[in-house]
Design an enzyme around this catalytic site. Structure first.
Site, PDB file in Angstrom:
ATOM      1  CB  THR A 199      -0.926   0.035   1.234  1.00  0.00           C
ATOM      2  OG1 THR A 199      -0.140   0.088   2.420  1.00  0.00           O
ATOM      3  CG2 THR A 199      -1.830  -1.184   1.269  1.00  0.00           C
ATOM      4  CG  ASP A 200      -1.228   4.863  -1.235  1.00  0.00           C
ATOM      5  OD1 ASP A 200      -1.853   4.600  -0.181  1.00  0.00           O
ATOM      6  OD2 ASP A 200      -1.795   5.342  -2.234  1.00  0.00           O
ATOM      7  CB  ALA A 201       1.403   7.480   2.737  1.00  0.00           C
TER       8      ALA A 201
END
Length: 145
Positions: free
Chosen positions: A25-27
Site C-alpha cells: 500500500t501507499d501512505a
C-alpha cells in the site's frame, strides 16, 4: 526434464487468493497501482503450476521462459490494507508462441481491477519459441470465449 505434465482436472477459470499487506500500500493504505500487476503475475504463475508446469522445470528441461509481451490494466476501485482479494485467470487464446489471458482482481465478488495480458514463450536466447505441445494441449481445453 521436459514438459510432460498435464492436469486434466484444471478448471476453465483459475482462482488465487491474496491478502493485501502493508508493503502493498501507499501512505493512505490503498494498494499502489503497480502491485495489482504483481498480484496478477503471482496468479498466472500459480495457474501454470496447478496445471503441472513449473517455471524452473520449463527452463531447465526445454529452455523455455515466459515473458510479458503486452499488458493493460483497468483500475475500477481501490483495494486497501488487509483486504482479502481473489485473482481469477482465464485463458482467452493461444498463438504459436503466445498465451492471451484475462485476469480479474476482486474483493468479495466486487471487481477492483481488470488485467489483459499476452505472455510470450521465449528460448534461452530471448527469441520467440513455440509453446510446448503439452502446455498448448493443457491450455487449449481451458479457453474461454
Amino acid at each position: 526434464m521436459t514438459l510432460t505434465a498435464l492436469n486434466t482436472a484444471a478448471t476453465p477459470t483459475h482462482s488465487f487468493p491474496i491478502r493485501v499487506y502493508y508493503e502493498d500500500t501507499d501512505a493512505g493504505g490503498i494498494v499502489y497501482y503497480a502491485n495489482y500487476l504483481k498480484f496478477a503475475e503471482r496468479a498466472r504463475t500459480e495457474m501454470l503450476r496447478d496445471a503441472g508446469f513449473h517455471h524452473t522445470a520449463m527452463m531447465a528441461g526445454d529452455g523455455i521462459m515466459m515473458a510479458v509481451r503486452r499488458v493493460s490494466a483497468e483500475y475500477l476501485k481501490p483495494a486497501r490494507l488487509d483486504d482479502a482479494l481473489d485473482v481469477t485467470t482465464s485463458v482467452k487464446g493461444l498463438g504459436a508462441a503466445t498465451i492471451e489471458l484475462d485476469q480479474s482482481i476482486q474483493r468479495g465478488g466486487q471487481e477492483l481491477c481488470r488485467v489483459a495480458v499476452t505472455i510470450a514463450c521465449v528460448g534461452r536466447d530471448g527469441r520467440p519459441a513455440r509453446l510446448p505441445a503439452t502446455l498448448r494441449q493443457a491450455l487449449s481445453t481451458q479457453i474461454q470465449s
